[in-house]
Design a protein around this motif. Structure first.
Motif, PDB file in Angstrom:
ATOM      1  N   TRP A   1       0.832  -1.206   0.000  1.00  0.00           N
ATOM      2  CA  TRP A   1       0.000   0.000   0.000  1.00  0.00           C
ATOM      3  C   TRP A   1       0.866   1.256   0.000  1.00  0.00           C
ATOM      4  O   TRP A   1       0.623   2.196  -0.768  1.00  0.00           O
ATOM      5  N   LEU A   2       1.893   1.276   0.827  1.00  0.00           N
ATOM      6  CA  LEU A   2       2.789   2.436   0.857  1.00  0.00           C
ATOM      7  C   LEU A   2       3.452   2.646  -0.496  1.00  0.00           C
ATOM      8  O   LEU A   2       3.606   3.782  -0.961  1.00  0.00           O
ATOM      9  N   ASP A   3       3.849   1.551  -1.143  1.00  0.00           N
ATOM     10  CA  ASP A   3       4.493   1.654  -2.450  1.00  0.00           C
ATOM     11  C   ASP A   3       3.517   2.110  -3.537  1.00  0.00           C
ATOM     12  O   ASP A   3       3.941   2.667  -4.563  1.00  0.00           O
ATOM     13  N   SER A   4       2.223   1.861  -3.327  1.00  0.00           N
ATOM     14  CA  SER A   4       1.222   2.210  -4.341  1.00  0.00           C
ATOM     15  C   SER A   4       0.828   3.678  -4.312  1.00  0.00           C
ATOM     16  O   SER A   4       0.133   4.155  -5.212  1.00  0.00           O
ATOM     17  N   ILE A   5       1.245   4.393  -3.278  1.00  0.00           N
ATOM     18  CA  ILE A   5       0.901   5.814  -3.173  1.00  0.00           C
ATOM     19  C   ILE A   5       1.517   6.562  -4.366  1.00  0.00           C
ATOM     20  O   ILE A   5       2.694   6.352  -4.704  1.00  0.00           O
ATOM     21  N   PRO A   6       0.741   7.422  -5.029  1.00  0.00           N
ATOM     22  CA  PRO A   6       1.282   8.170  -6.178  1.00  0.00           C
ATOM     23  C   PRO A   6       2.574   8.910  -5.825  1.00  0.00           C
ATOM     24  O   PRO A   6       2.754   9.353  -4.685  1.00  0.00           O
ATOM     25  N   GLN A   7       3.437   9.048  -6.774  1.00  0.00           N
ATOM     26  CA  GLN A   7       4.769   9.611  -6.543  1.00  0.00           C
ATOM     27  C   GLN A   7       4.704  10.989  -5.903  1.00  0.00           C
ATOM     28  O   GLN A   7       5.514  11.324  -5.033  1.00  0.00           O
ATOM     29  N   GLU A   8       3.728  11.797  -6.330  1.00  0.00           N
ATOM     30  CA  GLU A   8       3.658  13.157  -5.788  1.00  0.00           C
ATOM     31  C   GLU A   8       3.279  13.184  -4.314  1.00  0.00           C
ATOM     32  O   GLU A   8       3.472  14.201  -3.625  1.00  0.00           O
ATOM     33  N   LEU A   9       2.741  12.063  -3.795  1.00  0.00           N
ATOM     34  CA  LEU A   9       2.360  11.984  -2.380  1.00  0.00           C
ATOM     35  C   LEU A   9       3.329  11.130  -1.566  1.00  0.00           C
ATOM     36  O   LEU A   9       3.111  10.915  -0.375  1.00  0.00           O
TER      37      LEU A   9
END
Length: 466
Positions: A206-214
């Motif tokens: 889940w942490l890795d799936s966060i969009p790059q800008e976030l």
């Protein structure tokens, strides 16, 4: 004035109704808490006008979307005034209204909201309420009002809002972690190893799936920007801290006793590393912006959890953790000294320290380290579901005082934050110095010169902060 102007643009030529006025009052009251750093008379007067009206349940023949928005905003206001129990009550009401309106059903959304813009707003309101329901339940350890099994699987989400999309996934993850944690009365707080590994895997994903800008630019890696957009800085930090908090819940049983630490030292070090990591992120946020100072109540939740984990580890295995954890712990104490004297976080800390002092004194804690005691003071909800044994006294207190967690405004009854900070340092030193006395070891009790019952009592008090 800017809030009022934007609100007027939003409603356009529509006539301002009393529910619109309530939404405006809630927005202004919450904004004031950021400016004045917590609860204040002006925001309380605004909220009082709202509460007088929304409590009239039998007067409304039908539920409107604005009713759910009002209760959702009310729960957020209580969060910013450090009243998590009230936040849980308010979001519970919002959830029940959402169920009554059928926002959890796809067909109901299509039938009741014909216009695309109205349907989009309804979907957004539902998912915000769903996420806040998880947040306040974990904060108070009281049950969810919305259950995943009641929500249609194909219920639309909002792909246009990356942060909200990430929080929906986070809330679903919260449901899995909640179900995996041992229930009331369990002899052990441990999670089966295969379940623990699976939850760690999906949380990391889940942490890795966060969009790059976030994604957080972590200060540990030297990637953190000294100056970044305020909104992004806040969201990046919150997302990262939430991930760390779930990982703490998954692995915390490894530091709950000397035996648990000795059985799996690698996992014990992992949960302590996570706690230290959260502290580093909070210190960086405080050093590089005024976000923490203006919204302390949002971040106290994660700071208390990290402090408790470190103190548990140092208490149960001082020779392994005392020296390495001291730097992060002292940094965290500087943030503790910024707590509001009127906030429930400081009261929870005072209650915890007060409960541990009798045991810590036997380890050499000086008498003058004791924080002020006032029997009228009680903490906010401890973990009723996750650690129910810690909450008996608090629960009974609520029953007798009508749930009044403010406990008055008499300055003499407020905790001395400086003394609380010093009390925590003294506790740390009392636990940590035990590693210097190997001849004090007792059979079956690891490095402690305390009885098994005393160790369990110390753990019980700290567990209420995680």
């Amino acid at each position: 004035m800017e809030i009022v102007t934007n609100f007027q643009k939003e409603i356009g030529s529509q006539r301002l109704g009393h529910k619109d006025a309530h939404i405006l009052r809630l927005a202004i009251a919450t904004a004031i808490t950021h400016e004045i750093h917590g609860k204040n008379d002006l925001s309380e007067r605004l909220i009082h006008q709202v509460e007088q009206d929304v409590g009239k349940i039998s007067c409304a023949a039908e539920v409107e979307l604005k009713d759910i928005q009002i209760f959702g905003m009310l729960s957020l206001y209580f969060c910013h005034t450090e009243e998590e129990l009230f936040s849980w009550r308010a979001i519970g009401q919002a959830c029940r209204l959402a169920l009554e309106m059928g926002l959890h059903r796809k067909q109901s959304l299509l039938d009741n909201f014909k216009r695309a813009e109205e349907r989009k707003l309804a979907i957004q309101v539902f998912w915000v309420v769903y996420e806040l329901d998880r947040r306040w339940s974990f904060g108070t350890s009281l049950s969810f009002a919305l259950h995943d099994r009641d929500i249609d699987t194909p219920l639309p989400e909002l792909k246009a809002y990356p942060y909200l999309e990430g929080m929906i996934a986070y809330a679903r993850l919260c449901s899995r972690v909640w179900e995996a944690l041992p229930p009331y009365g369990s002899a052990s707080h441990a999670i089966p190893k295969e379940t623990e590994d699976y939850l760690e895997f999906i949380t990391s994903n889940w942490l890795d799936s966060i969009p790059q800008e976030l994604q957080l630019r972590h200060p540990r890696l030297g990637l953190a920007l000294k100056c970044q957009p305020r909104l992004l800085h806040r969201l990046r930090t919150l997302i990262y801290l939430r991930g760390n908090y779930l990982r703490t819940l998954i692995h915390r049983h490894h530091v709950l006793s000397p035996n648990n630490i000795n059985a799996d030292m690698a996992s014990a070090r992992l949960v302590v590393d996570i706690a230290q990591d959260s502290i580093q992120v909070l210190v960086h946020l405080n050093d590089t912006s005024d976000i923490h100072a203006r919204q302390q109540s949002v971040y106290h939740y994660y700071l208390l959890s990290a402090l408790a984990v470190i103190l548990l580890a140092v208490c149960h295995a001082p020779s392994k953790f005392a020296e390495a954890s001291r730097g992060p712990f002292v940094s965290a104490i500087d943030l503790v000294k910024e707590f509001s004297r009127h906030g429930t976080s400081s009261r929870r800390l005072m209650k915890t320290i007060r409960g541990i002092l009798p045991f810590a004194k036997s380890l050499g804690l000086h008498e003058e380290a004791e924080v002020p005691t006032n029997e009228a003071e009680t903490s906010t909800s401890t973990n009723l579901h996750l650690y129910p044994d810690t909450a008996t006294e608090t629960t009974n207190t609520w029953c007798w005082n009508g749930g009044n967690l403010n406990m008055g405004t008499d300055i003499s009854s407020m905790p001395d934050i400086f003394n609380i900070g010093n009390g925590l340092i003294d506790l740390y030193d009392a636990f940590g110095t035990q590693s210097l006395h190997p001849d004090a070891l007792t059979d079956g009790l690891g490095e402690q010169s305390l009885s098994e019952w005393e160790i369990e009592e110390i753990s019980r008090h700290f567990q209420g902060l995680i």
